[in-house]
Design a protein around this motif. Structure first.
Motif, PDB file in Angstrom:
ATOM      1  N   GLN A   1       0.782  -1.234   0.000  1.00 32.62           N
ATOM      2  CA  GLN A   1       0.000   0.000   0.000  1.00 32.62           C
ATOM      3  C   GLN A   1       0.815   1.286   0.000  1.00 32.62           C
ATOM      4  O   GLN A   1       0.717   2.095  -0.917  1.00 32.62           O
ATOM      5  CB  GLN A   1      -0.971   0.002   1.184  1.00 32.62           C
TER       6      GLN A   1
ATOM      7  N   LYS B   1       3.208   1.632  -3.044  1.00 30.67           N
ATOM      8  CA  LYS B   1       2.647   1.953  -4.361  1.00 30.67           C
ATOM      9  C   LYS B   1       2.191   3.401  -4.395  1.00 30.67           C
ATOM     10  O   LYS B   1       2.240   4.052  -5.440  1.00 30.67           O
ATOM     11  CB  LYS B   1       1.538   0.979  -4.751  1.00 30.67           C
TER      12      LYS B   1
ATOM     13  N   ARG C   1      -7.280   7.596  -2.772  1.00 32.02           N
ATOM     14  CA  ARG C   1      -6.487   7.905  -1.580  1.00 32.02           C
ATOM     15  C   ARG C   1      -6.588   9.384  -1.210  1.00 32.02           C
ATOM     16  O   ARG C   1      -6.878  10.222  -2.070  1.00 32.02           O
ATOM     17  CB  ARG C   1      -5.013   7.561  -1.801  1.00 32.02           C
TER      18      ARG C   1
HETATM   19  N1  ASP Z   1      -3.911  -2.327  -0.086  1.00 30.48           N
HETATM   20  C1  ASP Z   1      -5.313  -2.635  -0.124  1.00 30.48           C
HETATM   21  C2  ASP Z   1      -5.540  -4.056   0.378  1.00 30.48           C
HETATM   22  O1  ASP Z   1      -4.604  -4.836   0.466  1.00 30.48           O
HETATM   23  C3  ASP Z   1      -5.886  -2.549  -1.479  1.00 30.48           C
HETATM   24  C4  ASP Z   1      -5.877  -1.163  -1.998  1.00 30.48           C
HETATM   25  O2  ASP Z   1      -6.380  -0.260  -1.320  1.00 30.48           O
HETATM   26  O3  ASP Z   1      -5.384  -0.961  -3.100  1.00 30.48           O
HETATM   27  O4  ASP Z   1      -6.666  -4.425   0.689  1.00 30.48           O
END
Ligand code: ASP
Length: 596
Positions: A206, A209, A497
């Motif tokens: 998260q 990225k 986000r």
């Molecule tokens: N990182 C989040 C998850 O693993 C997914 C996301 O928000 O892109 O659920």
């Protein structure tokens, strides 16, 4: 004695041989499925990942040396056969792709012998899963499991191709990182160089990225391994794989659009189905109201109905009391189940209690239109008629009601709906119903911790329309978050986000972080956001679950090559395990002794 490859070259896989090869000499390699010696003639089924082909050994064709070897063949020997493809002399085997041909052997090499395997290598194995997992490499020889991994590999390739064509870059992020919050416990890795310090294995990429978006990569994806040390549940794996993506300069619709086109392509290629676009969308609120679940299974109806208004003046204390305490009375109509025996209804009541119900009220409508009702004696006839009308009850239907706090009512009826569908065999594995669930709440109140926690994660943006509620009514704020649901399973989720420093600061504050604690945990991200952060959004799929649904597997373990079991251990490698004292000393770790 095990012979080697010297000079041999495999022509093709066993089940790739067709009638077009008749008359050709081929070299095939694989494992002996079974071998039958009919005296003077030996029939051997040779298997590789493509399937089976029948080999015929006769001394006059293959010579005495090879024939003597063929007489020794047992299941799971690895062999190489040179032979000529012929039309089958006996009856064709319609169960086999190669059922109309066979290979007349000219020579045989035994590449390696096999002990008697601990269980037969066959489809739909009856062997206990623990034993199969201990010998997983043998289990994986079974054709039904192999098929799953063929699909898995094809899906991964298609995802890469599709996303590359859409301008995404595949970028790897580290797995030795600092904790990222996705709501679970971290797996920790001790640092030797920094005694007393630990890396965390990512629960997801998260924060990384999001930083890639700050770096200007625009569209990122990764097929990423993630780790979550969650409490034991039957179908969870401590490590699992995500198709993870993030996009810049986008809003909700852009993410949903590219993802539904990807799903459409993959499910067309693998399952031959046409997903109609756009995929249906439903807000969280609507999903809860209609299905009692934020991941409704749309393969059947049986929707929840709120009858609070209808029963608000009745004398039945359970209904009345619930409504006075701010709860609701809702029901489902199990159509055609009105004649369900009392015992079975009682079992449903017990089932409902498992989800927090104190009980379950029911009203069965007889074929003649008379009622059998668990709360009938507290109601006037016209009140019962009004309930039946509100529930669209017809003769022969069974109406089931829960009265409680909304949360409990949804949980009980949502699960009861699924249970009834299972009982009536309404859940077809070859039917695929997709749904986007949107507008999740931003926060959820954690009664134990006495504070709000993020429903998705702390980086998820509130909806612009609800920003003004952040202080006054956090529980009512909706998020720009979305889940993709397939047949009642959440297969992916994501969000737009927060890219505004002030809103992120407010978010941390609401979640109980002090500016200092937010900084010590996420300082690197907050710092990055000071240098021109693009609006960004993303999504991640649980690849294992997607594949499980695609191939119709019963367990997630059937689509993971070397899965762990419920207590997070690997039965094959016997991990986790103790390590040498020397390794512990190097890490400065002492194991606390359990006095017992
Ligand atoms: N990182 C989040 C998850 O693993 C997914 C996301 O928000 O892109 O659920």
């Amino acid at each position: 004695m095990a012979e080697s490859m010297m000079g041999l070259k495999r022509s093709c896989r066993c089940a790739e041989v067709t009638e077009a090869n008749i008359g050709q000499e081929l070299t095939l390699m694989g494992w002996v499925q079974k071998s039958r010696n009919k005296g003077g003639i030996i029939f051997t089924d040779l298997r590789d990942r493509s399937g089976l082909i029948q080999i015929i050994f006769e001394e006059s064709d293959c010579g005495s040396e090879s024939f003597a070897k063929a007489e020794k063949l047992r299941s799971e020997f690895a062999i190489a056969v040179v032979g000529v493809v012929e039309k089958r002399s006996g009856a064709a085997n319609t169960n086999l792709k190669t059922g109309t041909i066979e290979v007349r052997a000219k020579s045989l090499r035994i590449l390696s012998e096999s002990e008697v395997p601990p269980f037969p290598i066959e489809e739909n194995s009856k062997t206990k899963e623990e034993l199969r997992l201990k010998y997983r490499y043998l289990d994986l020889r079974r054709p039904d499991l192999q098929k799953n991994f063929v699909v898995r590999s094809r899906v991964a390739t298609m995802v890469r191709q599709f996303l590359a064509d859409e301008g995404f870059l595949e970028i790897e992020t580290p797995t030795l990182i600092k904790s990222t919050p996705e709501g679970a416990r971290d797996y920790l890795v001790p640092s030797r160089v920094h005694p007393g310090n630990f890396y965390a294995l990512p629960q997801s990429p998260q924060t990384l990225k999001q930083l890639l978006m700050c770096s200007g990569f625009d569209r990122y994806f990764q097929i990423a391994r993630c780790y979550r040390d969650e409490d034991l549940r039957a179908d969870r794996q401590p490590e699992f794989t995500q198709i993870d993506m993030e996009l810049s300069f986008v809003d909700v619709d852009d993410v949903l659009d590219v993802n539904e086109r990807m799903l459409q392509k993959i499910f067309k290629e693998i399952n031959g189905i046409d997903i109609e676009l756009p995929i249906q969308r439903m807000t969280y609120r609507e999903a809860m109201d209609r299905f009692g679940s934020d991941k409704p299974d749309l393969r059947f109806g049986m929707e929840l109905k709120n009858i609070s208004e209808v029963v608000k003046d009745c004398e039945f204390v359970v209904f009345k009391g619930t409504l006075e305490n701010g709860g609701s009375v809702r029901g489902i109509n199990a159509e055609g189940q009105g004649a369900m025996p009392r015992k079975k209804i009682d079992a449903l009541v017990e089932y409902a209690k498992g989800f927090g119900a104190k009980g379950l009220a029911y009203l069965a409508i007889g074929a003649d239109g008379t009622y059998k009702c668990s709360f009938g004696k507290f109601m006037k006839p016209e009140e019962l008629d009004a309930i039946v009308a509100a529930m669209d009850g017809k003769p022969g239907d069974l109406l089931l009601f829960a009265a409680d706090k909304n949360k409990v009512v949804f949980d009980v009826l949502g699960n009861l709906r699924l249970e009834l569908a299972r009982q009536q065999d309404l859940l077809k594995k070859d039917e695929f119903k997709f749904l986007w669930v949107t507008e999740f709440p931003l926060f959820e109140y954690d009664e134990e911790e006495n504070r709000y926690v993020a429903v998705h994660h702390p980086f998820t943006s509130p909806m612009d329309e609800d920003l003004h509620l952040l202080d006054s009514d956090p529980g009512a704020v909706r998020a720009k978050a979305y889940d993709i649901v397939l047949n009642g399973t959440e297969i992916g989720g994501g969000s737009v986000r927060i890219h505004q420093a002030d809103i992120q600061a407010k978010m941390f504050e609401k979640l109980g972080f002090t500016p200092e604690s937010a900084n010590s945990q996420f300082g690197f991200l907050l710092e990055a956001f000071k240098y021109g952060v693009p609006p960004h959004a993303g999504l991640a799929y649980g690849l294992d679950r997607v594949i499980m649904l695609m191939v119709g597997a019963d367990s997630i373990r059937d689509v993971i090559a070397f899965p762990k079991v419920k207590d997070a251990s690997c039965l094959m490698m016997e991990a986790p395990n103790v390590v040498d004292q020397k390794q512990l000393d190097e890490l400065g770790i002492a194991i606390a002794k359990n006095e017992e």
